[in-house]
Design a protein around this motif. Structure first.
Motif, mmCIF file in Angstrom:
data_model
loop_
_atom_site.group_PDB
_atom_site.id
_atom_site.type_symbol
_atom_site.label_atom_id
_atom_site.label_comp_id
_atom_site.label_asym_id
_atom_site.label_seq_id
_atom_site.Cartn_x
_atom_site.Cartn_y
_atom_site.Cartn_z
ATOM 1 N N ALA A 112 14.631 29.921 -60.506
ATOM 2 C CA ALA A 112 14.513 28.711 -61.084
ATOM 3 C C ALA A 112 15.637 28.642 -62.000
ATOM 4 O O ALA A 112 16.311 27.507 -62.068
ATOM 5 N N SER A 116 18.760 25.749 -61.651
ATOM 6 C CA SER A 116 18.850 24.723 -62.611
ATOM 7 C C SER A 116 20.104 24.824 -63.466
ATOM 8 O O SER A 116 20.726 23.553 -63.685
ATOM 9 N N ARG A 124 23.032 24.875 -54.668
ATOM 10 C CA ARG A 124 21.507 24.470 -54.844
ATOM 11 C C ARG A 124 21.128 24.041 -53.361
ATOM 12 O O ARG A 124 20.063 24.351 -53.260
ATOM 13 N N LYS A 128 18.229 26.385 -52.466
ATOM 14 C CA LYS A 128 16.608 26.111 -52.349
ATOM 15 C C LYS A 128 15.875 25.990 -51.089
ATOM 16 O O LYS A 128 14.614 26.630 -51.181
ATOM 17 N N GLU A 189 11.685 25.036 -60.990
ATOM 18 C CA GLU A 189 13.021 24.542 -61.030
ATOM 19 C C GLU A 189 13.160 22.898 -60.993
ATOM 20 O O GLU A 189 13.798 22.290 -61.856
ATOM 21 N N SER A 193 15.075 20.957 -64.101
ATOM 22 C CA SER A 193 15.973 19.840 -63.881
ATOM 23 C C SER A 193 15.418 18.541 -64.486
ATOM 24 O O SER A 193 16.235 17.742 -64.557
#
Length: 317
Positions: A112, A116, A124, A128, A189, A193
């Motif tokens: 995470a 981030s 990303r 992810k 995450e 974010s």
């Protein structure tokens, strides 16, 4: 009528309030009703689960002492002289869950933090979804992976003392930890974010490195979301069935050594609920007693989670 009078009259007309009844918005009523039905269905499902558990559980405790059930050290409900001490199942559940969390929390929070704070948008967008694919693999596949790959690997590389048994809590816990990594990583995450960029920018403006911003700014600000992610991962680990049923064994064992075979509460429910127990028998009712205990444990964890999230929640304007 002069132009000024007509303008004034038009202004009054334009500013007047209509007394007509507004047209009914049937679409909004339908949406409101559908949302209410969805919420009601969730509540009704929970109530149905409680009702389904409580009746056989009460009948079970009419024959077995609650104190013996919670403090007994032997679990053999199907023997000629049955024993109903649930502690071996509780200890097995705890050992497997602790091993899983030792694996999942560092890996999940590390993933995470990287997604981030360090990964670019392109990285990303790729990593992810790939990470979340792990959450979609059937748990029975994880179980056979633990039994046929992780356990032999641990036996081959084990250096201290006796190697793990063929069925053991260690391999089941390791693979369960891998399974819940996406839960910890994805939710954490999202929480990281959601931290305002101004907070991070302030840290960089003071000369902080990315590591310092991540550990001293982003992590504390996102702590409530991280706590919720960890508690959700614990709930999933406690409620997991197939991995422990396949890889941890079916022997109730009051031991804290993860190298040994153990049985968890969910594994017992899965093994005993295949239809071999006559309906109404004491062996049949043990399924509901253990299920009720598992339900209470999960409920308590969720209540603690709500309190922790409220305690550590940060509100930004």
């Amino acid at each position: 009528m002069t132009r000024a009078e007509s303008t004034a009259a038009g202004g009054v007309a334009a500013g007047s309030v209509s007394l007509r009844r507004p047209r009914p918005r049937y679409g909004e009523a339908v949406i409101r009703g559908a949302l209410f039905a969805a919420a009601l269905l969730s509540v009704a499902t929970t109530v149905g689960i409680v009702v389904a558990l409580i009746v056989p559980t009460v009948e079970f405790f009419a024959e077995v002492s609650v104190l013996d059930f919670l403090t007994g050290t032997e679990w053999a409900p199907l023997f000629a002289r049955p024993k109903f001490g649930v502690l071996p199942l509780l200890v097995g559940t705890l050992v497997v869950t602790v091993v899983a969390l030792i694996v999942a929390i560092p890996l999940g929070l590390g993933a995470a933090t990287f997604l981030s704070e360090y990964a670019t948008d392109r990285v990303r967008r790729v990593l992810k979804p790939v990470l979340e694919v792990l959450a979609g693999i059937p748990t029975v596949v994880y179980g056979f992976f633990a039994l046929t790959f992780v356990t032999p690997l641990l036996q081959d590389i084990w250096l201290f003392g006796d190697p793990p048994e063929g069925f053991n809590a260690l391999s089941a816990g390791i693979v369960m930890g891998i399974m819940i990594v996406p839960t910890v990583a994805s939710l954490s995450e999202d929480a990281m974010s959601a931290v305002p960029a101004d907070l991070k920018a302030g840290g960089y403006a003071l000369g902080s490195s990315k590591r310092q911003v991540a550990t001293r700014v982003t992590f504390p600000a996102a702590l409530s979301g991280i706590v919720a992610a960890i508690v959700l991962a614990i709930s999933r680990a406690v409620g997991e069935t197939m991995i422990v049923l396949v890889a941890a064994g079916g022997t109730p064992n009051l031991s804290a050594d993860p190298r040994e075979a153990m049985q968890t509460m969910t594994a017992f429910i899965g093994a005993a609920g295949i239809g071999d127990q006559p309906v109404g028998s004491i062996g049949y009712k043990t399924i509901f007693a253990v299920g009720s205990l598992l339900f209470v444990i999960t409920l308590v964890m969720n209540a603690v989670s709500i309190r922790l999230v409220r305690k550590f929640r940060e509100v930004y304007e």
